[in-house]
Design a protein around this motif. Sequence first.
Motif, PDB file in Angstrom:
ATOM      1  N   VAL A   1       0.867  -1.177   0.000  1.00  0.00           N
ATOM      2  CA  VAL A   1       0.000   0.000   0.000  1.00  0.00           C
ATOM      3  C   VAL A   1       0.900   1.222   0.000  1.00  0.00           C
ATOM      4  N   ARG A   2       0.720   2.054  -0.978  1.00  0.00           N
ATOM      5  CA  ARG A   2       1.539   3.271  -1.087  1.00  0.00           C
ATOM      6  C   ARG A   2       1.007   4.350  -0.157  1.00  0.00           C
ATOM      7  N   ALA A   3       1.938   5.115   0.396  1.00  0.00           N
ATOM      8  CA  ALA A   3       1.571   6.237   1.269  1.00  0.00           C
ATOM      9  C   ALA A   3       0.924   7.337   0.434  1.00  0.00           C
ATOM     10  N   GLN A   4      -0.063   7.986   1.014  1.00  0.00           N
ATOM     11  CA  GLN A   4      -0.715   9.107   0.354  1.00  0.00           C
ATOM     12  C   GLN A   4       0.043  10.389   0.688  1.00  0.00           C
ATOM     13  N   PRO A   5       0.312  11.236  -0.312  1.00  0.00           N
ATOM     14  CA  PRO A   5       1.006  12.486  -0.010  1.00  0.00           C
ATOM     15  C   PRO A   5       0.118  13.401   0.834  1.00  0.00           C
ATOM     16  N   ARG A   6       0.761  14.149   1.690  1.00  0.00           N
ATOM     17  CA  ARG A   6      -0.006  15.093   2.517  1.00  0.00           C
ATOM     18  C   ARG A   6      -0.474  16.252   1.648  1.00  0.00           C
TER      19      ARG A   6
END
Length: 74
Positions: free
Chosen positions: A65-70
């Motif tokens: 699962v890729r991190a979502q950019p802030r």
Amino acid sequence: MPALGSAADPSTILFSYADTAKLLGVTQRWLEDQVQRRRVPHHRLGRQVRFSASDIEEIEKDARVRAQPRPAGA
């Protein structure tokens, strides 16, 4: 641990449900369910199901699962 293969060519080693589940850190039942639903790569040898090292790598890759950019300014 490995079901088949030779020490000279580790790419031919095939792992059982139990070994693969242990390597992935999941239950054997979860893995069996994913195979039944054809959601994970695997090999069938008659009624036996086995997993290659590349199958296991693909399962891990697909589970990432890729991190979502802030949002800006957060």
